[in-house]
Design a protein around this motif. Structure first.
Motif, PDB file in Angstrom:
ATOM      1  N   ILE A 166       0.838  -1.203   0.000  1.00 41.22           N
ATOM      2  CA  ILE A 166       0.000   0.000   0.000  1.00 41.22           C
ATOM      3  C   ILE A 166       0.874   1.256   0.000  1.00 41.22           C
ATOM      4  O   ILE A 166       0.476   2.298   0.509  1.00 41.22           O
ATOM      5  N   ARG A 167       2.045   1.172  -0.603  1.00 41.59           N
ATOM      6  CA  ARG A 167       3.032   2.262  -0.578  1.00 41.59           C
ATOM      7  C   ARG A 167       2.431   3.596  -1.008  1.00 41.59           C
ATOM      8  O   ARG A 167       2.751   4.641  -0.441  1.00 41.59           O
ATOM      9  N   ASP A 168       1.562   3.591  -2.010  1.00 39.58           N
ATOM     10  CA  ASP A 168       1.015   4.838  -2.543  1.00 39.58           C
ATOM     11  C   ASP A 168      -0.117   5.409  -1.702  1.00 39.58           C
ATOM     12  O   ASP A 168      -0.665   6.456  -2.047  1.00 39.58           O
ATOM     13  N   GLU A 169      -0.458   4.743  -0.608  1.00 44.98           N
ATOM     14  CA  GLU A 169      -1.596   5.187   0.203  1.00 44.98           C
ATOM     15  C   GLU A 169      -1.173   5.938   1.462  1.00 44.98           C
ATOM     16  O   GLU A 169      -2.023   6.383   2.230  1.00 44.98           O
ATOM     17  N   PHE A 170       0.142   6.082   1.706  1.00 45.89           N
ATOM     18  CA  PHE A 170       0.572   6.737   2.951  1.00 45.89           C
ATOM     19  C   PHE A 170       1.821   7.578   2.724  1.00 45.89           C
ATOM     20  O   PHE A 170       2.540   7.432   1.725  1.00 45.89           O
ATOM     21  N   THR A 171       2.055   8.471   3.686  1.00 44.64           N
ATOM     22  CA  THR A 171       3.257   9.309   3.717  1.00 44.64           C
ATOM     23  C   THR A 171       4.007   9.050   5.013  1.00 44.64           C
ATOM     24  O   THR A 171       3.392   8.936   6.077  1.00 44.64           O
ATOM     25  N   VAL A 172       5.318   8.942   4.919  1.00 43.16           N
ATOM     26  CA  VAL A 172       6.170   8.800   6.095  1.00 43.16           C
ATOM     27  C   VAL A 172       6.625  10.193   6.523  1.00 43.16           C
ATOM     28  O   VAL A 172       7.120  10.965   5.701  1.00 43.16           O
ATOM     29  N   LEU A 173       6.435  10.508   7.793  1.00 49.47           N
ATOM     30  CA  LEU A 173       6.919  11.772   8.353  1.00 49.47           C
ATOM     31  C   LEU A 173       8.018  11.475   9.361  1.00 49.47           C
ATOM     32  O   LEU A 173       7.825  10.660  10.264  1.00 49.47           O
ATOM     33  N   SER A 174       9.159  12.116   9.216  1.00 50.36           N
ATOM     34  CA  SER A 174      10.234  11.941  10.194  1.00 50.36           C
ATOM     35  C   SER A 174      10.786  13.302  10.586  1.00 50.36           C
ATOM     36  O   SER A 174      10.696  14.276   9.837  1.00 50.36           O
ATOM     37  N   GLY A 175      11.360  13.373  11.781  1.00 51.95           N
ATOM     38  CA  GLY A 175      11.963  14.598  12.272  1.00 51.95           C
ATOM     39  C   GLY A 175      11.027  15.489  13.064  1.00 51.95           C
ATOM     40  O   GLY A 175      11.464  16.465  13.662  1.00 51.95           O
ATOM     41  N   LEU A 176       9.716  15.168  13.075  1.00 51.92           N
ATOM     42  CA  LEU A 176       8.767  15.977  13.826  1.00 51.92           C
ATOM     43  C   LEU A 176       8.763  15.572  15.296  1.00 51.92           C
ATOM     44  O   LEU A 176       9.127  14.450  15.652  1.00 51.92           O
ATOM     45  N   GLY A 177       8.319  16.475  16.152  1.00 50.94           N
ATOM     46  CA  GLY A 177       8.248  16.171  17.577  1.00 50.94           C
ATOM     47  C   GLY A 177       7.361  17.164  18.295  1.00 50.94           C
ATOM     48  O   GLY A 177       6.697  17.998  17.666  1.00 50.94           O
ATOM     49  N   HIS A 178       7.320  17.052  19.594  1.00 51.18           N
ATOM     50  CA  HIS A 178       6.562  17.972  20.429  1.00 51.18           C
ATOM     51  C   HIS A 178       7.553  18.778  21.279  1.00 51.18           C
ATOM     52  O   HIS A 178       8.019  18.297  22.314  1.00 51.18           O
ATOM     53  N   ASP A 202      16.206   5.580  25.370  1.00 47.01           N
ATOM     54  CA  ASP A 202      15.550   6.682  26.071  1.00 47.01           C
ATOM     55  C   ASP A 202      14.259   7.049  25.340  1.00 47.01           C
ATOM     56  O   ASP A 202      14.127   6.824  24.144  1.00 47.01           O
ATOM     57  N   HIS A 203      13.308   7.613  26.063  1.00 42.77           N
ATOM     58  CA  HIS A 203      11.998   7.901  25.480  1.00 42.77           C
ATOM     59  C   HIS A 203      11.906   9.383  25.149  1.00 42.77           C
ATOM     60  O   HIS A 203      11.381  10.189  25.910  1.00 42.77           O
ATOM     61  N   SER A 204      12.420   9.749  23.981  1.00 42.80           N
ATOM     62  CA  SER A 204      12.517  11.142  23.562  1.00 42.80           C
ATOM     63  C   SER A 204      11.249  11.589  22.836  1.00 42.80           C
ATOM     64  O   SER A 204      10.628  10.804  22.118  1.00 42.80           O
ATOM     65  N   PRO A 205      10.862  12.889  22.981  1.00 41.92           N
ATOM     66  CA  PRO A 205       9.731  13.417  22.229  1.00 41.92           C
ATOM     67  C   PRO A 205      10.142  13.985  20.869  1.00 41.92           C
ATOM     68  O   PRO A 205       9.361  14.677  20.219  1.00 41.92           O
ATOM     69  N   LYS A 206      11.391  13.711  20.435  1.00 41.61           N
ATOM     70  CA  LYS A 206      11.874  14.179  19.137  1.00 41.61           C
ATOM     71  C   LYS A 206      11.860  13.052  18.116  1.00 41.61           C
ATOM     72  O   LYS A 206      11.925  11.880  18.462  1.00 41.61           O
ATOM     73  N   ASN A 207      11.797  13.447  16.838  1.00 39.76           N
ATOM     74  CA  ASN A 207      11.839  12.491  15.728  1.00 39.76           C
ATOM     75  C   ASN A 207      10.864  11.337  15.962  1.00 39.76           C
ATOM     76  O   ASN A 207      11.226  10.161  15.954  1.00 39.76           O
ATOM     77  N   LEU A 208       9.616  11.690  16.162  1.00 39.65           N
ATOM     78  CA  LEU A 208       8.587  10.694  16.465  1.00 39.65           C
ATOM     79  C   LEU A 208       8.243   9.871  15.237  1.00 39.65           C
ATOM     80  O   LEU A 208       8.153  10.406  14.127  1.00 39.65           O
ATOM     81  N   PRO A 209       8.019   8.573  15.390  1.00 31.18           N
ATOM     82  CA  PRO A 209       7.584   7.745  14.260  1.00 31.18           C
ATOM     83  C   PRO A 209       6.142   8.083  13.897  1.00 31.18           C
ATOM     84  O   PRO A 209       5.262   8.062  14.747  1.00 31.18           O
ATOM     85  N   LEU A 210       5.908   8.394  12.620  1.00 30.82           N
ATOM     86  CA  LEU A 210       4.581   8.860  12.223  1.00 30.82           C
ATOM     87  C   LEU A 210       4.297   8.520  10.765  1.00 30.82           C
ATOM     88  O   LEU A 210       5.145   8.735   9.887  1.00 30.82           O
ATOM     89  N   LEU A 211       3.087   7.999  10.522  1.00 33.42           N
ATOM     90  CA  LEU A 211       2.579   7.765   9.173  1.00 33.42           C
ATOM     91  C   LEU A 211       1.228   8.445   9.038  1.00 33.42           C
ATOM     92  O   LEU A 211       0.425   8.442   9.978  1.00 33.42           O
ATOM     93  N   LEU A 252       8.512  12.592   3.873  1.00 27.61           N
ATOM     94  CA  LEU A 252       8.797  13.977   4.212  1.00 27.61           C
ATOM     95  C   LEU A 252       9.737  13.985   5.409  1.00 27.61           C
ATOM     96  O   LEU A 252       9.338  13.669   6.530  1.00 27.61           O
ATOM     97  N   ALA A 253      10.986  14.314   5.153  1.00 26.97           N
ATOM     98  CA  ALA A 253      12.021  14.250   6.191  1.00 26.97           C
ATOM     99  C   ALA A 253      12.358  15.662   6.662  1.00 26.97           C
ATOM    100  O   ALA A 253      12.712  16.528   5.856  1.00 26.97           O
ATOM    101  N   PHE A 254      12.249  15.892   7.975  1.00 33.35           N
ATOM    102  CA  PHE A 254      12.579  17.175   8.583  1.00 33.35           C
ATOM    103  C   PHE A 254      13.757  16.978   9.535  1.00 33.35           C
ATOM    104  O   PHE A 254      14.019  15.875  10.003  1.00 33.35           O
ATOM    105  N   ASP A 255      14.432  18.065   9.838  1.00 33.40           N
ATOM    106  CA  ASP A 255      15.609  18.011  10.700  1.00 33.40           C
ATOM    107  C   ASP A 255      15.164  17.848  12.155  1.00 33.40           C
ATOM    108  O   ASP A 255      14.590  18.774  12.731  1.00 33.40           O
ATOM    109  N   PRO A 256      15.430  16.694  12.767  1.00 35.25           N
ATOM    110  CA  PRO A 256      14.972  16.479  14.149  1.00 35.25           C
ATOM    111  C   PRO A 256      15.638  17.402  15.155  1.00 35.25           C
ATOM    112  O   PRO A 256      15.074  17.673  16.213  1.00 35.25           O
ATOM    113  N   ASP A 257      16.838  17.912  14.834  1.00 34.06           N
ATOM    114  CA  ASP A 257      17.520  18.816  15.761  1.00 34.06           C
ATOM    115  C   ASP A 257      16.830  20.177  15.819  1.00 34.06           C
ATOM    116  O   ASP A 257      16.902  20.882  16.829  1.00 34.06           O
ATOM    117  N   LYS A 258      16.158  20.540  14.737  1.00 37.97           N
ATOM    118  CA  LYS A 258      15.398  21.790  14.727  1.00 37.97           C
ATOM    119  C   LYS A 258      13.996  21.578  15.313  1.00 37.97           C
ATOM    120  O   LYS A 258      13.274  22.538  15.538  1.00 37.97           O
TER     121      LYS A 258
END
Length: 441
Positions: A82-94, A378-387, A402-408
């Motif tokens: 189902i590759r065409d049915e989802f987007t991978v988001l990386s680097g996002l956090g709270h 460790d349980h970090s709130p950065k670079n959360l796994p998200l689809l 969609l890859a974002f800079d987790p340090d930012k």
């Protein structure tokens, strides 16, 4: 071996403890014979948020490259069909979150739980409840809250992903049978009469509370008046809810047979676990296709809990200390979860809705509020796994990473704000969002 296997002799019986032979074999969850409906007769935006606790094996989860031609990571290979049915988001956090086991509490709110001086816990409204309020008048239930543990849990270890405008948790349901009966089993005359009596009694109590609150307000200082106003707002919302329930009492529930639904599956049973996840997602599908609700949150397990497909201790493995063996097992649990997600996506894709598919107006958020890390766990709130899956007819684009800079530390709230707007809510703000998420639409 059946988990209810009993030894019998001379009129006595002994129920055996859980043995390895009783654990599910690979593929056992394929026994589900539930079939999707051919058509959905409604045409509205929907949202379901599916939460997995304890993070993932992030090294095996995040793709090495980005864009439309990205290569699926070893874990995400489970979704190749189902590759065409989802987007991978990386680097996002709270950015406001402290991480740890409060990940579920803040996943859909983005709140700083210690923002209020003198309070150990202060949450805010979750994105699903804003969408639910916008669609509430059209459905029997504004939203549904599902989890493997019922109720609300405790602060920092919630059994729910949903919080109202005052940050109060909304209780979850974990029983497939109770959920099915609530949604689809018709009430008889006696049940209806009893429900109307309850609603009348609640209205009477609420009227009395409102009168007392107005009288008390004149005697309070500024801070206390603010607290009382929050309380009074909750009373008014409860009044509206009671009114809505009364309005639906004479509207027949959708006719949905329980054929091929495993309504007796138990979430904490190692044997039942895969099938319990499937049936809760099947009931979510039925809730959408009948337009019983348009908003669902589903916490597959609470933080510091959870199981793999064979009953493995998910939380224990998430504290992997860099152990290759534990990380391998953690990746297997991640693939097990993605297998359940794929089934749900295919149910929605198989149902026609207007000129497109039901999936194309259903937005699916899947992920975790923590990152178990590549070091010690460790349980970090950065670079959360998200689809994000579905919602193409609403304007979401898929088949990309969609890859974002987790340090930012870009806020996950940007993605949630985007979903708010695609669900028909006219707003430019949500939590700590700096704007909508670039590349998602």
């Amino acid at each position: 071996m059946n988990r209810r296997f009993v030894l019998r002799a001379a009129g006595a019986s002994l129920l055996l403890p859980m043995l390895e032979a009783m654990l599910p074999r690979r593929g056992e969850a394929d026994e589900s014979k539930f079939q999707p409906w051919e058509r959905c007769d409604v045409k509205h935006p929907r949202l379901i948020c599916c939460y997995i606790p304890n993070g993932v094996n992030i090294a095996e989860w995040v793709p090495k490259d980005a864009g439309e031609s990205y290569t699926l990571s070893p874990t995400l290979q489970a979704l190749a069909g189902i590759r065409d049915e989802f987007t991978v988001l990386s680097g996002l956090g709270h950015p406001q979150s402290e991480g740890g086991h409060s990940g579920a509490d803040t996943w859909l709110t983005g709140a700083n739980l210690k923002s209020k001086p003198g309070s150990d816990y202060t949450n805010s409204i979750s994105v699903d409840q804003i969408i639910a309020a916008a669609h509430a008048k059209a459905t029997r239930y504004p939203s549904l809250q599902l989890s493997d543990l019922s109720g609300t849990g405790s602060a920092g270890h919630s059994h729910t992903l949903s919080f109202d405008r005052n940050g109060t948790p909304l209780p979850s349901e974990n029983s497939p049978r109770r959920l099915f009966e609530r949604l689809f089993v018709p009430e008889n005359a006696a049940d209806r009469a009893a429900a109307l009596r309850r609603y009348t009694q609640r209205r009477s109590i609420l009227d009395e509370i409102s009168a007392e609150a107005k009288a008390l307000d004149k005697k309070l200082g500024t801070d206390d008046k603010k607290k009382l106003d929050e309380y009074y707002t909750s009373v008014r919302e409860t009044e509206q809810l009671v009114g809505r329930l009364q309005g639906w009492i004479d509207v027949p529930k959708p006719k949905v047979p329980e054929t091929n639904l495993g309504l007796n599956m138990q979430p904490a049973n190692a044997h039942d676990r895969p099938m319990w996840l499937d049936v809760m997602l099947q009931l979510s599908y039925l809730s959408f296709v009948t337009d019983t609700t348009r908003v669902i949150t589903f916490e597959w397990s609470r933080e510091a809990g959870g199981f793999g497909g064979g009953g493995e201790n998910h939380h224990e493995l998430s504290h992997h200390d860099g152990s290759p063996e534990k990380l391998k097992k953690l990746a297997e649990i991640d693939k097990f979860h993605l297998g359940r997600l794929e089934r749900f996506v295919k149910l929605l894709a198989a149902t026609q809705e207007a000129e497109s598919r039901m999936l194309d107006r259903t937005m699916i958020v899947f992920g975790s509020g923590m990152n178990s890390g590549t070091g010690t766990g460790d349980h970090s709130p950065k670079n959360l796994p998200l689809l994000l899956a579905g919602g193409k007819a609403l304007g979401l684009k898929h088949g990309r990473h969609l890859a974002f800079d987790p340090d930012k530390h870009p806020p996950l709230s940007n993605a949630l704000l985007t979903l708010l707007q695609k669900a028909g809510v006219e707003t430019e703000k949500f939590s700590d969002a700096s704007g909508t998420l670039q590349g998602l639409v």
